[in-house]
Design a protein around this motif. Structure first.
Motif, PDB file in Angstrom:
ATOM      1  N   SER A  29     -30.303 -40.777  33.737  1.00 23.21           N
ATOM      2  CA  SER A  29     -29.036 -40.044  33.802  1.00 23.21           C
ATOM      3  C   SER A  29     -28.959 -38.893  32.808  1.00 23.21           C
ATOM      4  CB  SER A  29     -27.862 -40.996  33.523  1.00 23.21           C
ATOM      5  OG  SER A  29     -27.795 -42.020  34.491  1.00 23.21           O
ATOM      6  N   PHE A  30     -29.703 -38.987  31.695  1.00 18.84           N
ATOM      7  CA  PHE A  30     -29.595 -37.939  30.681  1.00 18.84           C
ATOM      8  C   PHE A  30     -30.936 -37.730  29.985  1.00 18.84           C
ATOM      9  CE2 PHE A  30     -28.322 -41.947  28.837  1.00 18.84           C
ATOM     10  CZ  PHE A  30     -29.053 -42.015  27.668  1.00 18.84           C
ATOM     11  N   ALA A  31     -31.034 -36.580  29.330  1.00 18.95           N
ATOM     12  CA  ALA A  31     -32.239 -36.237  28.570  1.00 18.95           C
ATOM     13  C   ALA A  31     -31.813 -35.618  27.257  1.00 18.95           C
ATOM     14  CB  ALA A  31     -33.107 -35.262  29.353  1.00 18.95           C
ATOM     15  N   ILE A  32     -32.268 -36.196  26.156  1.00 19.92           N
ATOM     16  CA  ILE A  32     -32.001 -35.656  24.829  1.00 19.92           C
ATOM     17  C   ILE A  32     -33.277 -34.976  24.354  1.00 19.92           C
ATOM     18  CG2 ILE A  32     -31.328 -36.192  22.469  1.00 19.92           C
ATOM     19  CD1 ILE A  32     -29.997 -38.727  23.616  1.00 19.92           C
ATOM     20  N   ILE A  33     -33.173 -33.730  24.003  1.00 21.13           N
ATOM     21  CA  ILE A  33     -34.347 -32.904  23.724  1.00 21.13           C
ATOM     22  C   ILE A  33     -34.319 -32.452  22.264  1.00 21.13           C
ATOM     23  CG2 ILE A  33     -35.588 -30.798  24.381  1.00 21.13           C
ATOM     24  CD1 ILE A  33     -33.864 -31.198  27.119  1.00 21.13           C
ATOM     25  N   LYS A  34     -35.429 -32.623  21.588  1.00 22.77           N
ATOM     26  CA  LYS A  34     -35.507 -32.180  20.206  1.00 22.77           C
ATOM     27  C   LYS A  34     -35.313 -30.679  20.141  1.00 22.77           C
ATOM     28  CE  LYS A  34     -38.344 -32.318  16.014  1.00 22.77           C
ATOM     29  NZ  LYS A  34     -39.575 -32.839  15.386  1.00 22.77           N
ATOM     30  N   ALA A  35     -34.403 -30.245  19.274  1.00 29.37           N
ATOM     31  CA  ALA A  35     -34.117 -28.818  19.134  1.00 29.37           C
ATOM     32  C   ALA A  35     -34.806 -28.243  17.897  1.00 29.37           C
ATOM     33  CB  ALA A  35     -32.609 -28.583  19.044  1.00 29.37           C
ATOM     34  N   GLU A  50     -36.755 -24.455  27.843  1.00 26.59           N
ATOM     35  CA  GLU A  50     -37.208 -24.732  29.203  1.00 26.59           C
ATOM     36  C   GLU A  50     -36.861 -26.158  29.613  1.00 26.59           C
ATOM     37  OE1 GLU A  50     -38.798 -24.771  32.967  1.00 26.59           O
ATOM     38  OE2 GLU A  50     -38.157 -23.118  31.679  1.00 26.59           O
ATOM     39  N   ASP A  51     -37.074 -27.132  28.723  1.00 24.40           N
ATOM     40  CA  ASP A  51     -36.723 -28.514  29.059  1.00 24.40           C
ATOM     41  C   ASP A  51     -35.225 -28.654  29.312  1.00 24.40           C
ATOM     42  OD1 ASP A  51     -39.244 -29.652  29.045  1.00 24.40           O
ATOM     43  OD2 ASP A  51     -39.125 -30.360  26.980  1.00 24.40           O
ATOM     44  N   SER A  52     -34.411 -27.996  28.502  1.00 23.53           N
ATOM     45  CA  SER A  52     -32.956 -28.081  28.683  1.00 23.53           C
ATOM     46  C   SER A  52     -32.541 -27.502  30.037  1.00 23.53           C
ATOM     47  CB  SER A  52     -32.244 -27.325  27.559  1.00 23.53           C
ATOM     48  OG  SER A  52     -32.490 -27.923  26.306  1.00 23.53           O
ATOM     49  N   ARG A  53     -33.063 -26.331  30.359  1.00 16.16           N
ATOM     50  CA  ARG A  53     -32.715 -25.688  31.625  1.00 16.16           C
ATOM     51  C   ARG A  53     -33.188 -26.524  32.806  1.00 16.16           C
ATOM     52  NH1 ARG A  53     -35.175 -23.418  35.435  1.00 16.16           N
ATOM     53  NH2 ARG A  53     -37.171 -23.542  34.340  1.00 16.16           N
ATOM     54  N   ALA A  54     -34.462 -26.956  32.774  1.00 13.56           N
ATOM     55  CA  ALA A  54     -35.024 -27.682  33.911  1.00 13.56           C
ATOM     56  C   ALA A  54     -34.372 -29.050  34.083  1.00 13.56           C
ATOM     57  CB  ALA A  54     -36.534 -27.820  33.725  1.00 13.56           C
ATOM     58  N   ALA A  55     -34.076 -29.729  32.985  1.00 11.94           N
ATOM     59  CA  ALA A  55     -33.423 -31.037  33.082  1.00 11.94           C
ATOM     60  C   ALA A  55     -32.025 -30.895  33.666  1.00 11.94           C
ATOM     61  CB  ALA A  55     -33.368 -31.698  31.708  1.00 11.94           C
ATOM     62  N   ALA A  56     -31.277 -29.888  33.226  1.00 10.46           N
ATOM     63  CA  ALA A  56     -29.935 -29.659  33.761  1.00 10.46           C
ATOM     64  C   ALA A  56     -29.997 -29.305  35.250  1.00 10.46           C
ATOM     65  CB  ALA A  56     -29.242 -28.553  32.974  1.00 10.46           C
ATOM     66  N   GLU A  57     -30.952 -28.474  35.634  1.00 15.72           N
ATOM     67  CA  GLU A  57     -31.092 -28.099  37.045  1.00 15.72           C
ATOM     68  C   GLU A  57     -31.459 -29.302  37.911  1.00 15.72           C
ATOM     69  OE1 GLU A  57     -33.910 -24.919  37.184  1.00 15.72           O
ATOM     70  OE2 GLU A  57     -32.442 -23.396  36.524  1.00 15.72           O
ATOM     71  N   ALA A  58     -32.141 -30.292  37.318  1.00 13.81           N
ATOM     72  CA  ALA A  58     -32.508 -31.496  38.058  1.00 13.81           C
ATOM     73  C   ALA A  58     -31.347 -32.478  38.174  1.00 13.81           C
ATOM     74  CB  ALA A  58     -33.695 -32.172  37.378  1.00 13.81           C
ATOM     75  N   LEU A  88     -29.662 -33.842  35.410  1.00 18.36           N
ATOM     76  CA  LEU A  88     -29.526 -34.698  34.245  1.00 18.36           C
ATOM     77  C   LEU A  88     -28.514 -34.110  33.264  1.00 18.36           C
ATOM     78  CD1 LEU A  88     -33.324 -35.260  33.821  1.00 18.36           C
ATOM     79  CD2 LEU A  88     -31.718 -37.150  34.058  1.00 18.36           C
ATOM     80  N   LEU A  89     -27.776 -34.962  32.604  1.00 16.29           N
ATOM     81  CA  LEU A  89     -26.921 -34.529  31.516  1.00 16.29           C
ATOM     82  C   LEU A  89     -27.816 -34.294  30.305  1.00 16.29           C
ATOM     83  CD1 LEU A  89     -23.993 -34.084  30.585  1.00 16.29           C
ATOM     84  CD2 LEU A  89     -23.930 -36.509  29.973  1.00 16.29           C
ATOM     85  N   VAL A  90     -27.696 -33.125  29.688  1.00 12.66           N
ATOM     86  CA  VAL A  90     -28.622 -32.794  28.600  1.00 12.66           C
ATOM     87  C   VAL A  90     -27.954 -32.924  27.242  1.00 12.66           C
ATOM     88  CG1 VAL A  90     -30.053 -31.289  30.013  1.00 12.66           C
ATOM     89  CG2 VAL A  90     -28.118 -30.325  28.747  1.00 12.66           C
ATOM     90  N   GLY A  91     -28.817 -33.143  26.245  1.00  7.90           N
ATOM     91  CA  GLY A  91     -28.381 -33.199  24.862  1.00  7.90           C
ATOM     92  C   GLY A  91     -29.525 -32.758  23.975  1.00  7.90           C
ATOM     93  N   SER A  92     -29.326 -32.855  22.669  1.00  5.78           N
ATOM     94  CA  SER A  92     -30.361 -32.420  21.741  1.00  5.78           C
ATOM     95  C   SER A  92     -30.227 -33.155  20.428  1.00  5.78           C
ATOM     96  CB  SER A  92     -30.256 -30.918  21.499  1.00  5.78           C
ATOM     97  OG  SER A  92     -29.080 -30.658  20.777  1.00  5.78           O
ATOM     98  N   TYR A  93     -31.233 -32.978  19.571  1.00  2.00           N
ATOM     99  CA  TYR A  93     -31.138 -33.547  18.233  1.00  2.00           C
ATOM    100  C   TYR A  93     -31.858 -32.672  17.225  1.00  2.00           C
ATOM    101  CZ  TYR A  93     -35.928 -35.557  18.689  1.00  2.00           C
ATOM    102  OH  TYR A  93     -37.281 -35.743  18.855  1.00  2.00           O
ATOM    103  N   THR A 101     -27.893 -22.103  23.082  1.00  2.00           N
ATOM    104  CA  THR A 101     -28.745 -21.737  24.218  1.00  2.00           C
ATOM    105  C   THR A 101     -28.839 -22.854  25.250  1.00  2.00           C
ATOM    106  OG1 THR A 101     -30.831 -22.594  23.273  1.00  2.00           O
ATOM    107  CG2 THR A 101     -30.133 -20.369  22.615  1.00  2.00           C
ATOM    108  N   GLN A 102     -28.259 -24.028  24.961  1.00  2.00           N
ATOM    109  CA  GLN A 102     -28.399 -25.159  25.882  1.00  2.00           C
ATOM    110  C   GLN A 102     -27.326 -25.133  26.956  1.00  2.00           C
ATOM    111  OE1 GLN A 102     -28.171 -29.326  24.349  1.00  2.00           O
ATOM    112  NE2 GLN A 102     -30.194 -29.520  25.315  1.00  2.00           N
ATOM    113  N   PRO A 103     -27.691 -25.487  28.208  1.00  2.00           N
ATOM    114  CA  PRO A 103     -26.693 -25.539  29.280  1.00  2.00           C
ATOM    115  C   PRO A 103     -25.553 -26.493  28.934  1.00  2.00           C
ATOM    116  CG  PRO A 103     -28.917 -25.719  30.179  1.00  2.00           C
ATOM    117  CD  PRO A 103     -29.044 -25.832  28.691  1.00  2.00           C
TER     118      PRO A 103
END
Length: 341
Positions: free
Chosen positions: A59-65, A78-86, A88-93, A115-117
């Protein structure tokens, strides 16, 4: 092995929406599941197939920023954009490093977050290295980072950590238990002992060796402590009051929840030359740990001994305490090995 319907968190620069408190169906069978990734999940710069990740039940992807000062994950945008387009709810850390200015780190992280969606999960402070800073120094560093990030983003950050680190390297302070907790605890059932005065976990990192379609290597797997709708509320800034319930176990992780003194004792004995390193494997297998994780543990210990980096003091603390789990031990050793590398 594949883990479906687990969960995670992350961040945004939007303002917090005032919320309310209520009790959730915590860690139920339909708890949202997600992954968290960094450059480790891009061997040879290989891309992640985020549509496959979504199709595999995430359901979600947390991506190291960011990490420390001056490091931005080259795959973050790229991971943030592609995950959101797929879908998934995106996040970061942000991985905090306490030997450089916390306010500058918070500012760099906040700038990258823009820069994150959107919408995205709340920002996350990953705190698992002390870099030689004292517990009092760690507390002051975290306080300054959290205050600055709140000021810059308007959002309440999540604290990511693991029990041994928070209790021993951050002094087990309860100062931050009003912030959501994302706890790493590698075991089959939710941990019953939480550090820092927290009453519940908002997120649970359940394993560091999950396999998900679309990601070419092992990845961290997480569960959100609630429902899909409550996950959306969390994104909006609602402060959830979550209470733990049972979640179906993962057989491969059942042994990780055991107390670790036998295994720690074998590691210390091997480091002292009292027993052969192979004894560690024997003890691990006797405790019911699968052969793959048991061999990986032995290889990590061998590496750390050879490099003179085995954290003997921490292992002695674990042995004296007697209540830390095999999962806590594995997280400690993997972190030391990564830092040494």
């Amino acid at each position: 092995m594949k883990f479906r319907r687990i969960a995670a968190i992350v961040l945004t620069t939007a303002l917090v929406v005032p919320g309310y408190t209520y009790v959730a169906d915590a860690f139920g069978v339909n708890a949202p599941s997600g992954v968290d990734v960094s450059t480790w999940q891009h061997p040879g710069d290989q891309p992640i197939n985020w549509h496959a990740v979504k199709a595999d039940g995430q359901s979600f992807a947390i991506i190291k920023a960011t990490e420390g000062l001056g490091y931005v994950n080259k795959h973050f945008a790229e991971d943030s954009r592609a995950a959101a387009e797929a879908g998934l709810l995106v996040g970061s850390y942000h991985m905090g490093r306490a030997t450089s200015d916390p306010r500058l780190q918070a500012a760099e992280y906040a700038a990258v977050l823009r820069t994150q969606p959107q919408p995205s999960l709340p920002p996350v402070l990953d705190i698992e290295y002390n870099d030689g800073v004292s517990p009092a120094g760690m507390q002051a560093w975290i306080r300054a980072f959290v205050d600055e990030l709140r000021s810059l983003t308007g959002r309440t950050p999540v604290i990511y950590t693991y029990r041994y680190f928070w209790e021993n390297e951050v002094g087990n302070t309860t100062e931050f238990n009003d912030l959501p907790l994302w706890l790493a605890a590698y075991q089959s059932a939710p941990p019953t002992v939480l550090p820092g005065g927290w009453d519940y976990m908002t997120m649970w990192q359940r394993t560091g060796s999950g396999r998900v379609s679309g990601i070419p290597v092992d990845t961290d797997m997480n569960l959100f402590n609630g429902t899909d709708s409550q996950l959306q509320d969390f994104v909006a800034g609602t402060q959830l009051n979550l209470t733990p319930v049972d979640v179906p176990g993962i057989d491969e992780l059942a042994a990780f929840g055991q107390a670790n003194p036998k295994l720690v004792g074998a590691i210390l004995a091997a480091a002292a030359g009292v027993v052969a390193v192979g004894t560690i494997l024997t003890v691990a297998r006797d405790m019911g740990i699968d052969i793959g994780p048991a061999q990986a543990l032995v290889e990590t210990v061998q590496q750390l001994i050879a490099e003179g980096k085995l954290p003997v003091g921490d292992l002695q603390n674990m042995l004296a305490n007697g209540t830390y789990s095999v999962g806590d031990l594995i997280i400690l050793l993997e972190n030391v090995a990564k830092f040494a590398g």
